[in-house]
Design a protein around this motif. Structure first.
Motif, short mmCIF file in Angstrom:
data_model
loop_
_atom_site.label_atom_id
_atom_site.label_comp_id
_atom_site.label_asym_id
_atom_site.label_seq_id
_atom_site.Cartn_x
_atom_site.Cartn_y
_atom_site.Cartn_z
N PHE A 193 18.00 -17.01 -78.02
CA PHE A 193 18.90 -15.90 -78.36
C PHE A 193 19.92 -15.73 -77.24
O PHE A 193 19.59 -15.90 -76.06
N THR A 194 21.13 -15.39 -77.63
CA THR A 194 22.16 -15.11 -76.64
C THR A 194 22.72 -13.72 -76.90
O THR A 194 22.96 -13.34 -78.05
N GLY A 195 22.92 -12.97 -75.84
CA GLY A 195 23.46 -11.62 -75.99
C GLY A 195 24.32 -11.24 -74.80
O GLY A 195 24.22 -11.83 -73.72
N VAL A 196 25.17 -10.26 -75.02
CA VAL A 196 25.98 -9.73 -73.94
C VAL A 196 25.39 -8.40 -73.51
O VAL A 196 25.23 -7.49 -74.33
N VAL A 197 25.05 -8.30 -72.24
CA VAL A 197 24.49 -7.07 -71.70
C VAL A 197 25.34 -6.66 -70.50
O VAL A 197 25.46 -7.42 -69.54
N LYS A 198 25.93 -5.49 -70.56
CA LYS A 198 26.88 -5.06 -69.52
C LYS A 198 27.92 -6.17 -69.29
O LYS A 198 28.56 -6.57 -70.24
N ASN A 199 28.07 -6.68 -68.07
CA ASN A 199 29.08 -7.70 -67.82
C ASN A 199 28.50 -9.11 -67.83
O ASN A 199 29.11 -10.03 -67.29
#
Length: 288
Positions: A34-40
DNA sequence: TCCCAGGCGGTAG
DNA sequence: CTACCGCATGGG
């Protein structure tokens, strides 16, 4: 690029965590990661032979600490599960089903906007809208030769007019997002102050002042960002499962909300939020 | 096609 | 206080 490997994690299943409805910015890849964007930061997680490999570029602070914090790794879920499993056989079954659920530590601002968007909406579309907002108002980051966008800051999002927001597919939620962004940017509502409040009720009262935040959205924010385990967000699925299991009203829409809250408090004893997550995921995945 | 979606805000009673 | 309605949009 940094890598963090963890072995023998208890109560940790990627599908349960990312698909139980708490977050909107994680996507499954062809290799099962899984790939996700968390904060920066862009993070990739993959499970390999009982090991979890986290990869990312951490711009704010220590990557390992960042992962531990976000994935709530300091919390011992076996205690929650033990207590709730004793409630009845339904809870026991839902916990076996959603065994690897963990409540993420999500950013308060992002959580507020995301759940305002969730109102009378479906998860695929909520995700699409959030991606579009990020694409248009977030910061670009590259990761593994792919382009990602951070969730927009209040400053950036405040540049959008109501018409701009309507263009993002927000529908009737455009004004709500516009007004709430303004209220937060101008510190009419101070998010740092909310984080430091003593009680759940004080926090809820403050959140309810935001445009587009009603009881359900406030409870989601309280559970998914402010880690209030005693809240019980009631949506159509939770109403459905609670009615099926405990109330047996022929018309589930008529089930009184207060009755549900009292029942949840009485049964789940301060762990309503966790119980809700297991029940929600179980019901939604099992269907009917 | 038609129903529905992790509801909310407004208004009427 | 509760009960109801309209709301934009697109997924299934």
């Amino acid at each position: 690029m940094e890598t963090y490997v963890l072995e023998n994690l208890d109560s940790f299943n990627l599908i349960h965590i990312f698909e139980c409805g708490q977050c909107f910015r994680w996507n499954k890849n062809e290799d099962g990661s899984f790939t996700g964007v968390v904060k920066n930061t862009v993070i990739n997680v993959i499970e390999q032979e009982n090991k979890f490999v986290f990869t990312g570029v951490c711009k704010d602070g220590n990557f390992q600490e960042f992962i531990k914090e976000y994935f709530d790794l300091e919390t011992d879920y076996s205690i929650y599960k033990e207590k709730l499993s004793k409630v009845d056989s339904y809870l026991k079954e839902s916990i076996e089903f959603g065994n690897g659920i963990r409540i993420l530590n999500q950013d308060l601002w992002e959580c507020i906007i995301s759940f305002i968007i969730s109102a009378n909406n479906n998860i695929p579309r909520i995700k699409k809208i959030i991606e579009k907002l990020s694409l248009n108002y977030g910061e670009k980051i590259e990761f593994n030769n792919k382009v990602y966008y951070t969730f927009p800051t209040p400053e950036k999002l405040s540049k959008a007019t109501v018409e701009d927001l309507r263009g993002m597919g927000l529908g009737f939620r455009d004004k709500r997002i516009f007004n709430t962004t303004k209220m937060i940017l101008e510190k009419q509502i101070d998010l740092d102050k909310i984080k430091n409040m003593e009680t759940t009720d004080q926090m809820r009262e403050e959140l309810l002042k935001l445009d587009g935040v009603g009881p359900k959205v406030a409870d989601c924010i309280l559970l998914f960002s402010l880690k209030r385990m005693d809240v019980f967000p009631i949506d159509v699925w939770v109403r459905r499962v609670m009615n099926d299991l405990y109330i047996h009203n022929e018309n589930e829409e008529k089930v009184n909300k207060k009755e549900l809250l009292n029942l949840a408090e009485e049964k789940f004893l301060g762990l309503q939020g966790i119980a809700q997550q297991y029940l929600f995921y179980w019901k939604r995945e099992m269907g009917a």
